[in-house]
Write an enzyme that holds these catalytic residues in place. Structure first.
Site, PDB file in Angstrom:
ATOM      1  N   THR A 178       0.863  -1.169   0.000  1.00 25.33           N
ATOM      2  CA  THR A 178       0.000   0.000   0.000  1.00 25.33           C
ATOM      3  C   THR A 178       0.910   1.233   0.000  1.00 25.33           C
ATOM      4  O   THR A 178       1.906   1.265   0.711  1.00 25.33           O
ATOM      5  CB  THR A 178      -0.875   0.003   1.270  1.00 25.33           C
ATOM      6  OG1 THR A 178      -1.597  -1.222   1.301  1.00 25.33           O
ATOM      7  CG2 THR A 178      -1.834   1.158   1.275  1.00 25.33           C
ATOM      8  N   THR A 196       8.299  26.211 -25.907  1.00 26.77           N
ATOM      9  CA  THR A 196       8.869  24.883 -26.173  1.00 26.77           C
ATOM     10  C   THR A 196       7.799  23.806 -26.125  1.00 26.77           C
ATOM     11  O   THR A 196       6.899  23.839 -25.292  1.00 26.77           O
ATOM     12  CB  THR A 196      10.013  24.540 -25.187  1.00 26.77           C
ATOM     13  OG1 THR A 196      10.552  23.259 -25.548  1.00 26.77           O
ATOM     14  CG2 THR A 196       9.556  24.473 -23.745  1.00 26.77           C
ATOM     15  N   ASN A 198       9.132  20.807 -26.048  1.00 31.93           N
ATOM     16  CA  ASN A 198      10.164  19.878 -25.575  1.00 31.93           C
ATOM     17  C   ASN A 198      10.816  19.153 -26.751  1.00 31.93           C
ATOM     18  O   ASN A 198      11.896  19.536 -27.153  1.00 31.93           O
ATOM     19  CB  ASN A 198       9.658  18.896 -24.534  1.00 31.93           C
ATOM     20  CG  ASN A 198      10.789  18.416 -23.648  1.00 31.93           C
ATOM     21  OD1 ASN A 198      11.781  19.140 -23.493  1.00 31.93           O
ATOM     22  ND2 ASN A 198      10.697  17.244 -23.096  1.00 31.93           N
ATOM     23  N   SER A 249      12.731  23.789 -15.867  1.00 31.34           N
ATOM     24  CA  SER A 249      13.128  24.037 -17.255  1.00 31.34           C
ATOM     25  C   SER A 249      14.571  24.511 -17.256  1.00 31.34           C
ATOM     26  O   SER A 249      15.084  24.971 -16.239  1.00 31.34           O
ATOM     27  CB  SER A 249      12.218  25.119 -17.821  1.00 31.34           C
ATOM     28  OG  SER A 249      12.731  25.648 -19.012  1.00 31.34           O
ATOM     29  N   SER A 250      15.210  24.392 -18.388  1.00 28.81           N
ATOM     30  CA  SER A 250      16.546  24.988 -18.511  1.00 28.81           C
ATOM     31  C   SER A 250      16.489  26.299 -19.273  1.00 28.81           C
ATOM     32  O   SER A 250      17.520  26.931 -19.468  1.00 28.81           O
ATOM     33  CB  SER A 250      17.478  24.019 -19.238  1.00 28.81           C
ATOM     34  OG  SER A 250      17.625  22.850 -18.472  1.00 28.81           O
ATOM     35  N   GLY A 271      17.958  23.761 -26.625  1.00 30.55           N
ATOM     36  CA  GLY A 271      19.019  22.786 -26.348  1.00 30.55           C
ATOM     37  C   GLY A 271      18.842  22.029 -25.055  1.00 30.55           C
ATOM     38  O   GLY A 271      19.786  21.413 -24.560  1.00 30.55           O
ATOM     39  N   GLY A 272      17.654  22.105 -24.449  1.00 25.47           N
ATOM     40  CA  GLY A 272      17.435  21.359 -23.208  1.00 25.47           C
ATOM     41  C   GLY A 272      18.443  21.786 -22.159  1.00 25.47           C
ATOM     42  O   GLY A 272      18.683  22.981 -21.958  1.00 25.47           O
TER      43      GLY A 272
HETATM   44  O1  DON Z   1      12.411  23.746 -20.738  1.00 20.29           O
HETATM   45  C1  DON Z   1      13.314  22.945 -20.987  1.00 20.29           C
HETATM   46  O2  DON Z   1      14.366  22.876 -20.374  1.00 20.29           O
HETATM   47  C2  DON Z   1      13.116  22.007 -22.182  1.00 20.29           C
HETATM   48  N1  DON Z   1      11.695  21.759 -22.357  1.00 20.29           N
HETATM   49  C3  DON Z   1      13.720  22.638 -23.389  1.00 20.29           C
HETATM   50  C4  DON Z   1      13.663  21.718 -24.578  1.00 20.29           C
HETATM   51  C5  DON Z   1      14.531  22.161 -25.672  1.00 20.29           C
HETATM   52  O3  DON Z   1      15.286  23.110 -25.567  1.00 20.29           O
HETATM   53  C6  DON Z   1      14.450  21.333 -26.908  1.00 20.29           C
HETATM   54  N2  DON Z   1      15.248  21.931 -27.941  1.00 20.29           N
HETATM   55  N3  DON Z   1      16.339  21.676 -28.281  1.00 20.29           N
END
Ligand code: DON
Length: 370
Positions: A178, A196, A198, A249-250, A271-272
């Site tokens: 549980t 974004t 994503n 987020s980045s 660029g994430g």
């Molecule tokens: O907010 C963020 O960190 C991610 N969603 C950004 C994603 C992103 O930059 C994709 N592009 N290359």
């Protein structure tokens, strides 16, 4: 169906109608009426979780930018859940280093950058999430005394392996017992205004009748402690999935001012997880190493985010620099282009115009998960 050929026009009449509605009616053009109905219909059909009450309760949040100084320049960037705090922490850690003397691209400089990046990502992984629903508020990560203390952990000659900085979060499996769930309240309808989706095409689902794509931003959360997301980020409990919580987020849209306070430049990147380190290196190039904006944006970049314990090097970092870094204990890996720091600079005096720079990496940046 055939692919569009060069010169042909992509027409998206449904999306155009949605955008026209938003232009005419503001928020109501999206969160109510036919656009909302189309989205909710799709949610019903495809087993999605968004309900009418979610749309009604949803509010964009206007927040004050984070402010700091780097080398006498006022810098404004996006507060959590955006990436500006980690960016300013990284710049704060680097502030006292004589990076002008160690030079752009040298092993000493890149070693310092990497070690500072790892410390900043340790704090991101440990502390940061949606400030509106974080169980433990983070300490003041920009406090100069704290940054001094962190900086002292940087060995000038030796890479500190990630495991020496923070124990890797151990993957946790759902218990078969549980399970007790404690759910945070979602007052405030908090949503970061973002463009974004994503990944490319988000989750690949377009809302029939409304023409817009749904994102797959869920991957920005800690899906499970110890499990890397598509950008390789191994994140912490503070960024766990919870109703009403926004993912960390980045994104780090950033404004920099001249020391006299007049506006100077704007930058940011996709660029994430590489967004933060991309923006930092553009600023270092421009502010510390005196590169003009074009060179600053184009210069080869590095990236490290604590986990995986790898130093990614774009092409253009010299082989002898790489060898020196490896001798310091860095595990390097060649990387495809990282980020796309499209930037603009206001020429002095204000009124003389501006210089826009498109990152030459555009179109050949790294695929998700690489
Ligand atoms: O907010 C963020 O960190 C991610 N969603 C950004 C994603 C992103 O930059 C994709 N592009 N290359």
């Amino acid at each position: 169906m055939r692919a569009l050929q060069p010169g042909e026009t992509l027409r998206q009449p449904q999306l155009a109608a949605t955008l026209r509605r938003i232009a005419r009616q503001g928020e109501a053009g999206f969160y109510r009426g036919p656009v909302a109905a189309a989205l909710l219909r799709l949610m019903e059909e495809r087993g999605g979780l968004i309900r009418s009450a979610d749309l009604i309760a949803y509010r964009p949040q206007l927040v004050q930018p984070l402010a700091a100084r780097f080398r006498s320049h006022p810098v404004l960037s996006m507060p959590p859940p955006g990436g500006g705090l980690t960016l300013l922490q990284l710049l704060g850690l680097l502030e006292p280093f004589d990076l002008a003397a160690s030079g752009a691209g040298s092993a000493v400089t890149l070693h310092r950058l990497t070690e500072a990046m790892n410390l900043a990502y340790r704090d991101r992984n440990t502390w940061l999430g949606d400030p509106a629903s974080m169980a433990t508020p983070p300490p003041d990560l920009l406090d100069p005394a704290y940054l001094d203390q962190l900086r002292q952990r940087i060995d000038p000659r030796r890479h500190r392996p990630a495991a020496a900085i923070a124990a890797p979060p151990s993957p946790r499996r759902e218990s078969v017992n549980t399970t007790h769930l404690s759910v945070a309240d979602r007052h405030g309808g908090l949503v970061a205004l973002t463009t974004t989706l994503n990944f490319a095409y988000g989750n690949g689902v377009t809302v029939p009748g409304a023409g817009f794509l749904l994102n797959n931003e869920m991957d920005d959360f800690t899906t499970a402690p110890g499990v890397a997301n598509a950008f390789g980020l191994v994140q912490g409990e503070a960024n766990a999935i919870s109703p009403g919580r926004r993912p960390l987020s980045s994104m780090a849209p950033t404004l920099v001012f001249r020391p006299d306070g007049t506006p100077w430049l704007a930058t940011g990147s996709p660029g994430g997880s590489r967004i933060i380190t991309t923006v930092a290196q553009v600023l270092l190039q421009r502010i510390v190493w005196g590169s003009n904006l074009s060179t600053a944006v184009a210069a080869p970049r590095i990236h490290s985010q604590l986990w995986p314990d790898r130093l990614s090097l774009e092409e253009g970092i010299s082989p002898d620099t790489r060898a020196l870094l490896e001798a310091m204990g860095h595990v390097t890996q060649p990387s495809a282009a990282m980020g796309a720091a499209n930037s603009v600079e206001v020429l002095a005096p204000v009124g003389r115009g501006s210089l826009g720079v498109v990152d030459p990496r555009r179109g050949r940046t790294q695929a998700v998960g690489e």
